[in-house]
Design a protein around this motif. Sequence first.
Motif, PDB file in Angstrom:
ATOM      1  N   VAL A  10      -0.784  37.993 -36.702  1.00 54.41           N
ATOM      2  CA  VAL A  10      -2.227  37.820 -36.873  1.00 54.41           C
ATOM      3  C   VAL A  10      -2.702  36.658 -36.005  1.00 54.41           C
ATOM      4  CG1 VAL A  10      -2.266  38.770 -39.219  1.00 54.41           C
ATOM      5  CG2 VAL A  10      -1.906  36.318 -38.892  1.00 54.41           C
ATOM      6  N   ARG A  11      -3.969  36.696 -35.636  1.00 57.99           N
ATOM      7  CA  ARG A  11      -4.537  35.614 -34.807  1.00 57.99           C
ATOM      8  C   ARG A  11      -4.645  34.308 -35.582  1.00 57.99           C
ATOM      9  NH1 ARG A  11      -8.597  39.785 -33.102  1.00 57.99           N
ATOM     10  NH2 ARG A  11      -7.669  40.681 -31.236  1.00 57.99           N
ATOM     11  N   ASP A  12      -5.031  34.397 -36.844  1.00 62.71           N
ATOM     12  CA  ASP A  12      -5.263  33.215 -37.668  1.00 62.71           C
ATOM     13  C   ASP A  12      -4.698  33.494 -39.062  1.00 62.71           C
ATOM     14  OD1 ASP A  12      -6.267  31.226 -39.354  1.00 62.71           O
ATOM     15  OD2 ASP A  12      -8.267  31.262 -38.454  1.00 62.71           O
ATOM     16  N   PRO A  13      -3.508  32.955 -39.383  1.00 63.76           N
ATOM     17  CA  PRO A  13      -2.898  33.249 -40.682  1.00 63.76           C
ATOM     18  C   PRO A  13      -3.771  32.884 -41.885  1.00 63.76           C
ATOM     19  CG  PRO A  13      -1.256  32.357 -39.205  1.00 63.76           C
ATOM     20  CD  PRO A  13      -2.582  32.200 -38.515  1.00 63.76           C
ATOM     21  N   ALA A  14      -4.513  31.774 -41.816  1.00 67.16           N
ATOM     22  CA  ALA A  14      -5.354  31.385 -42.947  1.00 67.16           C
ATOM     23  C   ALA A  14      -6.487  32.397 -43.155  1.00 67.16           C
ATOM     24  CB  ALA A  14      -5.916  29.979 -42.745  1.00 67.16           C
ATOM     25  N   ALA A  15      -7.118  32.832 -42.073  1.00 69.78           N
ATOM     26  CA  ALA A  15      -8.182  33.839 -42.170  1.00 69.78           C
ATOM     27  C   ALA A  15      -7.610  35.172 -42.646  1.00 69.78           C
ATOM     28  CB  ALA A  15      -8.885  34.007 -40.828  1.00 69.78           C
ATOM     29  N   ALA A  16      -6.431  35.530 -42.152  1.00 67.39           N
ATOM     30  CA  ALA A  16      -5.783  36.771 -42.590  1.00 67.39           C
ATOM     31  C   ALA A  16      -5.471  36.702 -44.083  1.00 67.39           C
ATOM     32  CB  ALA A  16      -4.514  37.018 -41.782  1.00 67.39           C
ATOM     33  N   TYR A  17      -4.994  35.555 -44.532  1.00 68.51           N
ATOM     34  CA  TYR A  17      -4.695  35.354 -45.954  1.00 68.51           C
ATOM     35  C   TYR A  17      -5.941  35.595 -46.794  1.00 68.51           C
ATOM     36  CZ  TYR A  17      -3.357  32.885 -50.227  1.00 68.51           C
ATOM     37  OH  TYR A  17      -3.099  32.550 -51.534  1.00 68.51           O
ATOM     38  N   GLU A  18      -7.070  35.052 -46.366  1.00 60.50           N
ATOM     39  CA  GLU A  18      -8.330  35.255 -47.094  1.00 60.50           C
ATOM     40  C   GLU A  18      -8.726  36.728 -47.116  1.00 60.50           C
ATOM     41  OE1 GLU A  18      -9.894  33.052 -48.986  1.00 60.50           O
ATOM     42  OE2 GLU A  18      -8.276  31.672 -48.437  1.00 60.50           O
ATOM     43  N   PHE A  19      -8.546  37.419 -45.991  1.00 60.82           N
ATOM     44  CA  PHE A  19      -8.892  38.841 -45.918  1.00 60.82           C
ATOM     45  C   PHE A  19      -7.961  39.677 -46.800  1.00 60.82           C
ATOM     46  CE2 PHE A  19      -8.397  43.095 -44.100  1.00 60.82           C
ATOM     47  CZ  PHE A  19      -9.711  43.530 -44.088  1.00 60.82           C
ATOM     48  N   TYR A  20      -6.659  39.452 -46.667  1.00 62.95           N
ATOM     49  CA  TYR A  20      -5.693  40.276 -47.400  1.00 62.95           C
ATOM     50  C   TYR A  20      -5.748  40.025 -48.906  1.00 62.95           C
ATOM     51  CZ  TYR A  20      -3.667  42.426 -43.267  1.00 62.95           C
ATOM     52  OH  TYR A  20      -3.490  43.186 -42.142  1.00 62.95           O
ATOM     53  N   THR A  21      -6.086  38.811 -49.322  1.00 60.65           N
ATOM     54  CA  THR A  21      -6.208  38.538 -50.763  1.00 60.65           C
ATOM     55  C   THR A  21      -7.631  38.817 -51.255  1.00 60.65           C
ATOM     56  OG1 THR A  21      -6.581  36.164 -50.358  1.00 60.65           O
ATOM     57  CG2 THR A  21      -4.312  36.863 -50.842  1.00 60.65           C
ATOM     58  N   LEU A  53       4.665  40.167 -47.482  1.00 59.82           N
ATOM     59  CA  LEU A  53       4.102  40.450 -46.163  1.00 59.82           C
ATOM     60  C   LEU A  53       3.740  39.107 -45.546  1.00 59.82           C
ATOM     61  CD1 LEU A  53       3.070  42.370 -43.952  1.00 59.82           C
ATOM     62  CD2 LEU A  53       0.881  42.430 -45.186  1.00 59.82           C
ATOM     63  N   LEU A  54       4.540  38.684 -44.573  1.00 56.93           N
ATOM     64  CA  LEU A  54       4.314  37.427 -43.876  1.00 56.93           C
ATOM     65  C   LEU A  54       3.202  37.621 -42.863  1.00 56.93           C
ATOM     66  CD1 LEU A  54       5.071  34.526 -42.966  1.00 56.93           C
ATOM     67  CD2 LEU A  54       6.831  35.573 -41.516  1.00 56.93           C
ATOM     68  N   LEU A  55       2.182  36.800 -42.969  1.00 58.51           N
ATOM     69  CA  LEU A  55       1.068  36.833 -42.018  1.00 58.51           C
ATOM     70  C   LEU A  55       1.441  35.894 -40.887  1.00 58.51           C
ATOM     71  CD1 LEU A  55      -1.699  36.776 -44.744  1.00 58.51           C
ATOM     72  CD2 LEU A  55      -0.831  38.768 -43.498  1.00 58.51           C
ATOM     73  N   GLU A  56       2.132  36.449 -39.929  1.00 59.68           N
ATOM     74  CA  GLU A  56       2.811  35.710 -38.866  1.00 59.68           C
ATOM     75  C   GLU A  56       1.853  35.236 -37.784  1.00 59.68           C
ATOM     76  OE1 GLU A  56       6.679  34.809 -37.097  1.00 59.68           O
ATOM     77  OE2 GLU A  56       6.600  36.483 -38.496  1.00 59.68           O
ATOM     78  N   PRO A  57       1.872  33.931 -37.473  1.00 63.94           N
ATOM     79  CA  PRO A  57       1.021  33.449 -36.379  1.00 63.94           C
ATOM     80  C   PRO A  57       1.397  34.144 -35.067  1.00 63.94           C
ATOM     81  CG  PRO A  57       2.046  31.608 -37.548  1.00 63.94           C
ATOM     82  CD  PRO A  57       2.679  32.874 -38.057  1.00 63.94           C
ATOM     83  N   SER A  58       0.390  34.510 -34.298  1.00 63.44           N
ATOM     84  CA  SER A  58       0.656  35.204 -33.030  1.00 63.44           C
ATOM     85  C   SER A  58       0.671  34.226 -31.864  1.00 63.44           C
ATOM     86  CB  SER A  58      -0.381  36.308 -32.797  1.00 63.44           C
ATOM     87  OG  SER A  58      -1.673  35.737 -32.713  1.00 63.44           O
ATOM     88  N   ASP A  59       1.096  32.987 -32.132  1.00 60.11           N
ATOM     89  CA  ASP A  59       1.134  31.983 -31.072  1.00 60.11           C
ATOM     90  C   ASP A  59       2.328  32.154 -30.132  1.00 60.11           C
ATOM     91  OD1 ASP A  59       2.956  31.223 -32.997  1.00 60.11           O
ATOM     92  OD2 ASP A  59       2.154  29.207 -33.261  1.00 60.11           O
ATOM     93  N   ASN A  60       3.276  32.992 -30.509  1.00 61.70           N
ATOM     94  CA  ASN A  60       4.395  33.317 -29.627  1.00 61.70           C
ATOM     95  C   ASN A  60       3.915  34.375 -28.642  1.00 61.70           C
ATOM     96  OD1 ASN A  60       6.646  35.140 -28.775  1.00 61.70           O
ATOM     97  ND2 ASN A  60       7.884  33.646 -29.878  1.00 61.70           N
ATOM     98  N   PRO A  61       4.168  34.189 -27.327  1.00 66.85           N
ATOM     99  CA  PRO A  61       3.656  35.167 -26.349  1.00 66.85           C
ATOM    100  C   PRO A  61       4.163  36.596 -26.585  1.00 66.85           C
ATOM    101  CG  PRO A  61       4.736  33.306 -25.239  1.00 66.85           C
ATOM    102  CD  PRO A  61       4.865  33.089 -26.712  1.00 66.85           C
ATOM    103  N   ILE A  62       5.359  36.742 -27.091  1.00 69.56           N
ATOM    104  CA  ILE A  62       5.890  38.088 -27.361  1.00 69.56           C
ATOM    105  C   ILE A  62       5.096  38.722 -28.506  1.00 69.56           C
ATOM    106  CG2 ILE A  62       7.890  39.401 -28.147  1.00 69.56           C
ATOM    107  CD1 ILE A  62       9.627  37.235 -26.736  1.00 69.56           C
TER     108      ILE A  62
END
Length: 127
Positions: A10-21, A53-62
């Motif tokens: 996800v682009r922003d784990p905190a924002a994703a957390y708010e959306f998913y919950t 479900l881990l909301l993984e930061p997408s800061d890794n280029p892969i």
Amino acid sequence: MRLKMCSIHVRDPAAAYEFYTGILGFESLLAMPEHNLFIVKDPAGSGGGSVGLLLEPSDNPIGSTYMNALHDAGMPAIVLGVTDVRAEYKRLSSKGVIFQGEPSDGPGGTTAVFDDGCGNFVQLHQD
């Protein structure tokens, strides 16, 4: 052996957390904002068990490349099971969730795909 955890970039784990919950109704399994670490799980009583479900930061280029390529292609990154796709479509649409289109019936069942606003398309599949 059982499935313990899976992840979605996800682009922003905190924002994703708010959306998913807050919007989808998942429950918090672990929230450590100071470490940008957020894990959600199925709501209690949903029969889904305790898979995280881990909301993984997408800061890794892969991870970022993978997430963006799926999104650009319009492909779902994950499939969530629901008992009634059309009812979920109405519920989520009323909360401002953007779908690719109306629910559809096909050989694999009834499905609908929405944008989670965090970099992913998510498919709903009727159980």
